[in-house]
Design a protein around this motif. Structure first.
Motif, PDB file in Angstrom:
ATOM      1  N   GLN A 119       0.841  -1.206   0.000  1.00 46.19           N
ATOM      2  CA  GLN A 119       0.000   0.000   0.000  1.00 46.19           C
ATOM      3  C   GLN A 119       0.873   1.252   0.000  1.00 46.19           C
ATOM      4  O   GLN A 119       1.089   1.883   1.033  1.00 46.19           O
ATOM      5  CB  GLN A 119      -0.910  -0.035   1.234  1.00 46.19           C
ATOM      6  CG  GLN A 119      -1.908   1.082   1.317  1.00 46.19           C
ATOM      7  CD  GLN A 119      -3.050   0.908   0.333  1.00 46.19           C
ATOM      8  OE1 GLN A 119      -3.945   0.119   0.580  1.00 46.19           O
ATOM      9  NE2 GLN A 119      -3.016   1.632  -0.759  1.00 46.19           N
ATOM     10  N   PHE A 120       1.373   1.639  -1.174  1.00 47.09           N
ATOM     11  CA  PHE A 120       2.254   2.805  -1.230  1.00 47.09           C
ATOM     12  C   PHE A 120       1.530   4.098  -0.871  1.00 47.09           C
ATOM     13  O   PHE A 120       2.149   5.085  -0.469  1.00 47.09           O
ATOM     14  CB  PHE A 120       2.911   2.938  -2.608  1.00 47.09           C
ATOM     15  CG  PHE A 120       1.994   3.423  -3.700  1.00 47.09           C
ATOM     16  CD1 PHE A 120       1.921   4.776  -3.994  1.00 47.09           C
ATOM     17  CD2 PHE A 120       1.222   2.534  -4.432  1.00 47.09           C
ATOM     18  CE1 PHE A 120       1.090   5.241  -5.002  1.00 47.09           C
ATOM     19  CE2 PHE A 120       0.395   2.987  -5.438  1.00 47.09           C
ATOM     20  CZ  PHE A 120       0.327   4.346  -5.726  1.00 47.09           C
ATOM     21  N   THR A 121       0.203   4.105  -0.970  1.00 48.25           N
ATOM     22  CA  THR A 121      -0.555   5.325  -0.659  1.00 48.25           C
ATOM     23  C   THR A 121      -0.523   5.675   0.825  1.00 48.25           C
ATOM     24  O   THR A 121      -0.972   6.762   1.211  1.00 48.25           O
ATOM     25  CB  THR A 121      -2.019   5.211  -1.136  1.00 48.25           C
ATOM     26  OG1 THR A 121      -2.644   4.105  -0.482  1.00 48.25           O
ATOM     27  CG2 THR A 121      -2.086   5.015  -2.640  1.00 48.25           C
ATOM     28  N   LEU A 122       0.000   4.780   1.665  1.00 51.09           N
ATOM     29  CA  LEU A 122       0.154   5.117   3.086  1.00 51.09           C
ATOM     30  C   LEU A 122       1.121   6.277   3.278  1.00 51.09           C
ATOM     31  O   LEU A 122       1.115   6.931   4.321  1.00 51.09           O
ATOM     32  CB  LEU A 122       0.649   3.902   3.875  1.00 51.09           C
ATOM     33  CG  LEU A 122      -0.335   2.757   4.078  1.00 51.09           C
ATOM     34  CD1 LEU A 122       0.298   1.650   4.903  1.00 51.09           C
ATOM     35  CD2 LEU A 122      -1.616   3.236   4.734  1.00 51.09           C
ATOM     36  N   TYR A 123       1.957   6.525   2.279  1.00 51.66           N
ATOM     37  CA  TYR A 123       2.864   7.664   2.341  1.00 51.66           C
ATOM     38  C   TYR A 123       2.403   8.803   1.442  1.00 51.66           C
ATOM     39  O   TYR A 123       3.199   9.647   1.025  1.00 51.66           O
ATOM     40  CB  TYR A 123       4.303   7.244   2.014  1.00 51.66           C
ATOM     41  CG  TYR A 123       5.017   6.776   3.247  1.00 51.66           C
ATOM     42  CD1 TYR A 123       5.383   7.680   4.232  1.00 51.66           C
ATOM     43  CD2 TYR A 123       5.268   5.432   3.472  1.00 51.66           C
ATOM     44  CE1 TYR A 123       6.000   7.269   5.392  1.00 51.66           C
ATOM     45  CE2 TYR A 123       5.894   5.005   4.631  1.00 51.66           C
ATOM     46  CZ  TYR A 123       6.252   5.931   5.586  1.00 51.66           C
ATOM     47  OH  TYR A 123       6.857   5.512   6.748  1.00 51.66           O
ATOM     48  N   GLY A 124       1.111   8.854   1.184  1.00 52.16           N
ATOM     49  CA  GLY A 124       0.567   9.953   0.406  1.00 52.16           C
ATOM     50  C   GLY A 124       0.349  11.198   1.245  1.00 52.16           C
ATOM     51  O   GLY A 124       0.051  11.123   2.437  1.00 52.16           O
ATOM     52  N   THR A 125       0.533  12.360   0.630  1.00 54.21           N
ATOM     53  CA  THR A 125       0.220  13.639   1.252  1.00 54.21           C
ATOM     54  C   THR A 125      -0.650  14.426   0.278  1.00 54.21           C
ATOM     55  O   THR A 125      -0.732  14.100  -0.908  1.00 54.21           O
ATOM     56  CB  THR A 125       1.497  14.447   1.560  1.00 54.21           C
ATOM     57  OG1 THR A 125       2.237  14.636   0.341  1.00 54.21           O
ATOM     58  CG2 THR A 125       2.379  13.708   2.561  1.00 54.21           C
ATOM     59  N   LEU A 126      -1.303  15.474   0.783  1.00 57.00           N
ATOM     60  CA  LEU A 126      -2.150  16.302  -0.070  1.00 57.00           C
ATOM     61  C   LEU A 126      -1.450  17.606  -0.406  1.00 57.00           C
ATOM     62  O   LEU A 126      -0.874  18.268   0.456  1.00 57.00           O
ATOM     63  CB  LEU A 126      -3.483  16.594   0.618  1.00 57.00           C
ATOM     64  CG  LEU A 126      -4.473  15.435   0.719  1.00 57.00           C
ATOM     65  CD1 LEU A 126      -5.728  15.898   1.444  1.00 57.00           C
ATOM     66  CD2 LEU A 126      -4.840  14.876  -0.645  1.00 57.00           C
ATOM     67  N   SER A 127      -1.525  17.987  -1.679  1.00 60.28           N
ATOM     68  CA  SER A 127      -0.959  19.258  -2.113  1.00 60.28           C
ATOM     69  C   SER A 127      -1.904  20.389  -1.725  1.00 60.28           C
ATOM     70  O   SER A 127      -2.987  20.157  -1.171  1.00 60.28           O
ATOM     71  CB  SER A 127      -0.770  19.251  -3.633  1.00 60.28           C
ATOM     72  OG  SER A 127      -2.040  19.260  -4.284  1.00 60.28           O
ATOM     73  N   LYS A 128      -1.509  21.625  -2.037  1.00 57.49           N
ATOM     74  CA  LYS A 128      -2.374  22.770  -1.751  1.00 57.49           C
ATOM     75  C   LYS A 128      -3.689  22.679  -2.514  1.00 57.49           C
ATOM     76  O   LYS A 128      -4.691  23.261  -2.099  1.00 57.49           O
ATOM     77  CB  LYS A 128      -1.648  24.068  -2.093  1.00 57.49           C
ATOM     78  CG  LYS A 128      -0.471  24.374  -1.172  1.00 57.49           C
ATOM     79  CD  LYS A 128       0.199  25.681  -1.538  1.00 57.49           C
ATOM     80  CE  LYS A 128       1.365  25.992  -0.602  1.00 57.49           C
ATOM     81  NZ  LYS A 128       2.048  27.259  -0.964  1.00 57.49           N
ATOM     82  N   LYS A 129      -3.679  21.949  -3.609  1.00 57.35           N
ATOM     83  CA  LYS A 129      -4.900  21.747  -4.392  1.00 57.35           C
ATOM     84  C   LYS A 129      -5.631  20.468  -3.989  1.00 57.35           C
ATOM     85  O   LYS A 129      -6.552  20.026  -4.662  1.00 57.35           O
ATOM     86  CB  LYS A 129      -4.557  21.701  -5.879  1.00 57.35           C
ATOM     87  CG  LYS A 129      -4.004  23.011  -6.426  1.00 57.35           C
ATOM     88  CD  LYS A 129      -3.740  22.901  -7.919  1.00 57.35           C
ATOM     89  CE  LYS A 129      -3.212  24.221  -8.473  1.00 57.35           C
ATOM     90  NZ  LYS A 129      -2.946  24.131  -9.932  1.00 57.35           N
ATOM     91  N   ASN A 130      -5.182  19.878  -2.846  1.00 54.58           N
ATOM     92  CA  ASN A 130      -5.777  18.652  -2.314  1.00 54.58           C
ATOM     93  C   ASN A 130      -5.638  17.459  -3.252  1.00 54.58           C
ATOM     94  O   ASN A 130      -6.475  16.545  -3.245  1.00 54.58           O
ATOM     95  CB  ASN A 130      -7.256  18.877  -1.962  1.00 54.58           C
ATOM     96  CG  ASN A 130      -7.423  19.839  -0.810  1.00 54.58           C
ATOM     97  OD1 ASN A 130      -6.699  19.776   0.182  1.00 54.58           O
ATOM     98  ND2 ASN A 130      -8.363  20.766  -0.942  1.00 54.58           N
ATOM     99  N   GLN A 131      -4.564  17.461  -4.041  1.00 49.64           N
ATOM    100  CA  GLN A 131      -4.259  16.317  -4.885  1.00 49.64           C
ATOM    101  C   GLN A 131      -3.248  15.425  -4.172  1.00 49.64           C
ATOM    102  O   GLN A 131      -2.303  15.922  -3.561  1.00 49.64           O
ATOM    103  CB  GLN A 131      -3.672  16.781  -6.221  1.00 49.64           C
ATOM    104  CG  GLN A 131      -4.652  17.571  -7.082  1.00 49.64           C
ATOM    105  CD  GLN A 131      -3.986  18.143  -8.318  1.00 49.64           C
ATOM    106  OE1 GLN A 131      -2.884  18.681  -8.243  1.00 49.64           O
ATOM    107  NE2 GLN A 131      -4.653  18.029  -9.449  1.00 49.64           N
TER     108      GLN A 131
END
Length: 197
Positions: A119-131
């Protein structure tokens, strides 16, 4: 469509900024063991009554009672991280003992199964545009090699026929019945570099 890990590193500039700020705060002549954290392997453990993974409509893995573990690898993780998380996963006391004492038994003591899902998305963050941004996740090729070693460690330290996994890099349909619900987030200790005077 298969997800890929990002290979872009942002820790280098951050390290420089952190060290520079530390030097300014304590003075150049009084710097002692400034620790710069590198990141850590991350697991999300869920106590389940059952869990399964399907890929393109076909069931590739399924377990009964046990633990389903989402596995996220940070771009700087090493074998030290997977060894630590292997121990923590197998030792996590998520069940009561036979006398009703809560949080006394782990999967090995209860002879239960483990289903791992990369699950690589466990290290996901959100940009200023919430992407979502996955720059901190280890890129695909080294991540698969380290993930496979993690699975091998689990089998070596438990029982080969008790460890299951999904399909690395694939779009997976994951189903589970969370028992409790009980969910724990576990990380290895961040590895860092220190600067001595």
């Amino acid at each position: 469509m298969k997800y890929q890990y990002s290979s872009i590193s942002i820790l280098g500039p951050f390290k420089f900024v952190l060290v520079s700020l530390a030097l300014l705060l304590v003075g150049f002549g009084n710097v002692h063991n400034i620790e710069v954290a590198e990141g850590a392997m991350r697991l999300v453990l869920q106590r389940v009554r059952s869990a399964s993974v399907r890929v393109e409509g076909e069931t590739v893995s399924q377990i009964g009672p046990g633990v389903m573990a989402l596995v996220g690898l940070h771009e700087h993780d090493t074998e030290d991280n997977i060894q630590e998380c292997c121990k923590k996963l197998l030792a996590a006391k998520m069940w009561a003992n036979d006398n009703g004492g809560q949080w006394r038994h782990g999967v090995k003591q209860r002879n239960l199964e483990v289903l791992c899902v990369s699950q690589f998305t466990l290290y996901g963050t959100l940009s200023k545009k919430n992407q979502p941004d996955y720059k901190l996740a280890m890129k695909s090729v080294p991540a698969q090699a380290l993930y496979d070693k993690f699975l091998a460690l689990l089998k070596e330290n438990y029982e080969d026929d008790k460890i299951f996994d999904g399909k690395f890099g694939a779009m997976m349909d994951v189903e589970l019945i969370n028992d409790g619900p009980v969910t724990l987030v576990i990380e290895s200790e961040p590895k860092g570099s220190s600067i001595d005077d």
